[in-house]
Write a protein that holds these residues in place. Structure first.
Motif, PDB file in Angstrom:
ATOM      1  N   UNK A  48       0.843  -1.205   0.000  1.00 41.07           N
ATOM      2  CA  UNK A  48       0.000   0.000   0.000  1.00 41.07           C
ATOM      3  C   UNK A  48       0.874   1.249   0.000  1.00 41.07           C
ATOM      4  N   UNK A  49       0.468   2.211  -0.771  1.00 43.49           N
ATOM      5  CA  UNK A  49       1.208   3.468  -0.891  1.00 43.49           C
ATOM      6  C   UNK A  49       0.192   4.603  -0.849  1.00 43.49           C
ATOM      7  N   UNK A  50       0.020   5.176   0.326  1.00 41.84           N
ATOM      8  CA  UNK A  50      -0.961   6.247   0.500  1.00 41.84           C
ATOM      9  C   UNK A  50      -0.470   7.531  -0.145  1.00 41.84           C
ATOM     10  N   UNK A  51      -1.413   8.266  -0.701  1.00 42.18           N
ATOM     11  CA  UNK A  51      -1.093   9.560  -1.311  1.00 42.18           C
ATOM     12  C   UNK A  51      -0.959  10.627  -0.224  1.00 42.18           C
ATOM     13  N   UNK A  52      -0.072  11.578  -0.455  1.00 41.66           N
ATOM     14  CA  UNK A  52       0.001  12.685   0.506  1.00 41.66           C
ATOM     15  C   UNK A  52      -1.280  13.516   0.441  1.00 41.66           C
ATOM     16  N   UNK A  53      -1.638  14.090   1.557  1.00 45.95           N
ATOM     17  CA  UNK A  53      -2.841  14.925   1.612  1.00 45.95           C
ATOM     18  C   UNK A  53      -2.608  16.218   0.840  1.00 45.95           C
ATOM     19  N   UNK A  54      -3.673  16.741   0.316  1.00 43.55           N
ATOM     20  CA  UNK A  54      -3.621  18.048  -0.329  1.00 43.55           C
ATOM     21  C   UNK A  54      -3.338  19.097   0.747  1.00 43.55           C
ATOM     22  N   UNK A  55      -2.601  20.131   0.429  1.00 47.04           N
ATOM     23  CA  UNK A  55      -2.335  21.172   1.434  1.00 47.04           C
ATOM     24  C   UNK A  55      -3.642  21.700   2.034  1.00 47.04           C
ATOM     25  N   UNK A  56      -3.712  21.678   3.352  1.00 52.20           N
ATOM     26  CA  UNK A  56      -4.898  22.155   4.052  1.00 52.20           C
ATOM     27  C   UNK A  56      -6.004  21.128   4.162  1.00 52.20           C
ATOM     28  N   UNK A  57      -5.859  19.990   3.488  1.00 56.16           N
ATOM     29  CA  UNK A  57      -6.885  18.952   3.532  1.00 56.16           C
ATOM     30  C   UNK A  57      -6.723  18.055   4.746  1.00 56.16           C
ATOM     31  N   UNK A  58      -7.757  17.260   5.039  1.00 57.38           N
ATOM     32  CA  UNK A  58      -7.659  16.350   6.184  1.00 57.38           C
ATOM     33  C   UNK A  58      -6.537  15.329   5.978  1.00 57.38           C
TER      34      UNK A  58
END
Length: 185
Positions: free
Chosen positions: A147-157
């Motif tokens: 599994x490779x989670x995506x980084x969150x968008x700036x300011x996103x949860x």
């Protein structure tokens, strides 16, 4: 983990030619973890995760790095359960769907990136379903490792990546044990 588990942590020594973690430093940190479980000191899962041990001095056999890291992963999860007032975590070999559903990760510290919360939450739902229906279907330990989670968008949860990664290690161990039990029966 209990306070006694924390105090009685034992790790293998590295073989000749390899440098593990400095044993005295690891022992002292394990005492600090035990004190945190007793409530006599404050220690967060993030502080455990960010702690770095010095390498053993040349000519000395330090503690096996993988064993110490696995122990710290379990301590982080158990400390998080204790902090929330939940019953102690039953250990990776008995991770239940309810454990997964109740788990909450911290937001990343200031200046640190985190994983997209919605993506991690979806993964947790799959893990809980897999644990609820043990067998050859569902998520495999190899799937969890990959599994490779995506980084969150700036300011996103977002969730603190180190906490998610530590729990992912617990999931991989749990699924591996589940797979071994299934193939043995």
């Amino acid at each position: 983990m209990t306070t006694e588990d924390e105090r009685m942590a034992r790790f293998a020594r590295t073989p000749a030619g390899q440098r593990g973690y400095d044993a005295a430093e690891v022992d002292a940190f394990c005492e600090r973890i035990a004190a945190a479980f007793q409530g006599s000191t404050m220690l967060t899962a993030a502080q455990i995760r960010e702690h770095e041990f010095a390498a053993a001095a040349f000519g000395h056999h330090g503690y096996d790095r993988d064993q110490v890291d696995d122990y710290l992963d379990r301590a982080c999860v158990d400390l998080e359960y204790a902090r929330r007032g939940d019953s102690p975590h039953p250990g990776p070999e008995r991770l239940s769907p309810r454990d997964v559903q109740r788990l909450r990760f911290s937001a990343p510290p200031p200046g640190r990136d985190g994983y997209a919360a919605a993506e991690v939450d979806t993964f947790l739902d799959v893990v809980a379903a897999t644990l609820a229906h043990a067998g050859p279907t569902g998520l495999s330990s190899q799937d969890a490792r990959a599994i490779d989670f995506c980084p969150a968008e700036p300011g996103g949860p977002s969730y603190y990546a180190d906490e998610v990664d530590a729990f992912l290690d617990v999931v991989v161990r749990t699924l591996t044990e589940q797979e071994q039990k299934h193939t043995a029966s």
